[in-house]
Design an enzyme around this catalytic site. Structure first.
Site, short mmCIF file in Angstrom:
data_model
loop_
_atom_site.label_atom_id
_atom_site.label_comp_id
_atom_site.label_asym_id
_atom_site.label_seq_id
_atom_site.Cartn_x
_atom_site.Cartn_y
_atom_site.Cartn_z
CB SER A 1 -53.15 105.81 -43.74
OG SER A 1 -52.18 106.00 -44.74
CD GLN A 2 -60.05 103.69 -43.39
OE1 GLN A 2 -59.49 103.34 -44.45
NE2 GLN A 2 -61.28 103.36 -43.11
#
Ligand code: SAH
Length: 248
Positions: free
Chosen positions: A93-94
């Site tokens: 994920s970011q």
């Protein structure tokens, strides 16, 4: 840390210089310093700027070497403002989403945390900086194995990784003070709600192809539910790796 380990393995002065680059004045290899600067910038520009305030979460995000958790060819993008591929059709994920979800769990240091969707192991490492124990499950066995190896190498002795279907949770280890699901599902897996301790928090991306990060808090007589922000995650899978949506 990478360089120091590599140095031991290679045991040669010329190779040491090749592998690690020059050391800076305080003794830390220049590459480590450069990565630290990238992390500090990531925290300021992507996290603090967007409202993440928990000092523990910010410290953990400054510490965990995200570039070690992405494939080598993506290492130079490790601190960029987005998700990255980690193989097997999955993504890390970011950074902002990792920090945001972690902050929502409001960890104090003594918690036992369950993560569904180990992936690279990065989120597990961030949790391990802030909780007493982290148990994490991934349905893709090679990802679970790789993450377990890396987390051990980096010294995260308080993380246990298991390959398997996280939909069932980890009943032998329940209850959990916090549960985080890092793959999307259109319903909350009932075993996860059952395995949440009273007062515990569960966060997950809830929905179809677009989801909402949703936080559940277990009270003495039920669950409080709060919808947080819109997100897009890869889907939670069944053991045969088909899409999980729709109840079993
Ligand atoms: N938290 C990870 C990113 C997760 S990506 C990180 O920090 O890198 C979503 C992960 O969920 C993938 O690795 C995928 O294999 C896993 N996954 C999907 N369905 C699952 C299931 N039923 N049980 C456990 N893991 C699952």
């Amino acid at each position: 840390m990478t360089c120091r380990r590599r140095t031991v393995a290679l045991a040669g002065f010329a190779l040491l210089l090749l592998g690690c680059g020059a050391s800076s004045q305080d003794g830390a290899p220049a590459e480590d310093q450069a990565r630290q600067a990238e992390r500090d910038r990531m925290v300021a520009d992507q996290l603090v700027a967007r409202g993440v305030t928990d000092p523990g979460v910010l410290a953990a995000m400054r510490r965990v070497p995200r570039h070690r958790f992405v494939p080598g060819s993506y290492a130079r993008f490790a601190y960029a403002d987005g998700p990255l591929p980690i193989g097997h059709g999955q993504t890390i994920s970011q950074p902002f989403i990792v920090a945001f979800m972690t902050e929502a769990l409001a960890l104090q240091g003594r918690e036992k945390v369950l993560e569904i969707g180990t992936g690279s192991g990065y989120q597990a490492a961030v949790l391990a900086e802030l909780a007493s124990r982290v148990l994490t499950v991934d349905v893709v066995e090679p990802l679970a194995k790789q993450a377990a190896g890396l987390l051990a190498e980096l010294g995260y002795a308080n993380v246990t990784v298991r390959a398997g279907d996280g939909y069932r949770g980890w009943p032998e280890e329940a209850p959990f003070d916090a549960i985080i699901v890092t793959a999307a599902t259109d319903h909350v897996p009932p075993p996860l709600l059952d395995q949440l301790a009273i007062g515990g928090r569960l966060i997950l991306p809830l929905g179809g192809s677009f989801q909402t990060l949703t936080l559940y808090r277990r009270t003495g007589d039920g669950y409080e539910r709060t919808e947080l922000v819109p997100v897009r995650f890869v889907p939670l899978l069944r053991e045969d790796r088909t899409h999980r949506n729709g109840r079993p």
